[in-house]
Design an enzyme around this catalytic site. Sequence first.
Site, mmCIF file in Angstrom:
data_model
loop_
_atom_site.group_PDB
_atom_site.id
_atom_site.type_symbol
_atom_site.label_atom_id
_atom_site.label_comp_id
_atom_site.label_asym_id
_atom_site.label_seq_id
_atom_site.Cartn_x
_atom_site.Cartn_y
_atom_site.Cartn_z
ATOM 1 N N SER A 159 15.350 39.004 22.011
ATOM 2 C CA SER A 159 14.485 39.173 23.168
ATOM 3 C C SER A 159 13.529 37.981 23.310
ATOM 4 C CB SER A 159 13.741 40.508 23.058
ATOM 5 O OG SER A 159 13.094 40.834 24.258
ATOM 6 N N ASP A 254 20.776 46.393 29.857
ATOM 7 C CA ASP A 254 19.566 45.618 29.607
ATOM 8 C C ASP A 254 19.251 44.798 30.856
ATOM 9 O OD1 ASP A 254 17.600 43.868 28.763
ATOM 10 O OD2 ASP A 254 18.745 43.060 27.079
ATOM 11 N N HIS A 284 18.371 47.385 25.881
ATOM 12 C CA HIS A 284 17.565 46.310 25.298
ATOM 13 C C HIS A 284 16.897 46.796 24.013
ATOM 14 C CE1 HIS A 284 15.401 42.489 25.535
ATOM 15 N NE2 HIS A 284 14.363 43.154 25.029
#
Length: 334
Positions: A159, A254, A284
């Site tokens: 991320s 995501d 995610h």
Amino acid sequence: MLDPQAKALLERVATAGRPALHTLSPPDAREEYRRSRKALQSDPPEVAAVENLSIPGPHGPIGARVYRARGTQPPELLPVLVYFHGGGYTVGDLDTHDVVCRTLANEARCAVASIDYRLAPEYKFPVAVDDCVAATRWVAAHAGKLRIDADRVAVGGDSAGGNLATVTALIVRDQGHPKLTYQLLIYPGTHPPHRTVSAERLAKGYLLTRELINYFRSNYVRGPEDFNDWRCSPLIAPDVSRLPPALILTASYDPLVDEGKAYADRLAAAGVPVTYKCYEGMVHGFVIMGGVLDAANAALTECGAALAQAFGRTGIHSNLGIPRQATDVDVRAE
């Protein structure tokens, strides 16, 4: 379709009644993130050694934690993955990603240096970038002290950490050192404005919501002009050639999936060896939820195998890492 385990997780979150991170102050959001992620993780696997360090940086000392794979011996010079945790530049720390780093160390039979870069909004862009670049250079420069191989250094993250790993690889390429072996980019944010089809389609109901994205990015950037800086938005970097090979993992549910794929396509077009894989049905943040999502463990195993191949040695599941000749990674964006 949404993975059944992911669906059960979303239902569990919806009924738990916990406050959404974007409604909390950053300190309270960090505590809530630690609590919630701990409840979703698998038990931490045993490793050979763990050492906490303080690395000098341009904005002051940077915390770090170095893991050495299970089954390795202290004198061995291990390859190293410099890892940057996710959390929207606002939450996350060495503990929230402890299981991930232990697992990657064991799977790749390497060392993992997890970096506790400074968080926003107390430290705005580009402080986190500066910390990550400084930490990567320090790890390579102190290979002897850390008992690692300075010729086998990779960067990685998930991320926001994937964004920072991407940017770090670009910066050290231009600086000329250290020479990186690999990039491990797990659902990286590569263009923080997030104006993509997936960001609109998946804006609500899949953990990383539009409200949470806005909260994270407003904490991180000094103003909208930062989105035009490739150190914030590496997808718009003018040159992505001459980078180390990469594995880019995304998740189909995501909001960031489109920009992860877009960056993989840019690397492939620039001649960088890249393997792209989208975990269908996943959301995610899934790789740190191995206690409830089987796909998390599968993804970390895949990441470890890719690292082991890039480092030119076998992983822990194949003869405890006896060195062999390096082989080419997949050069296709598939």
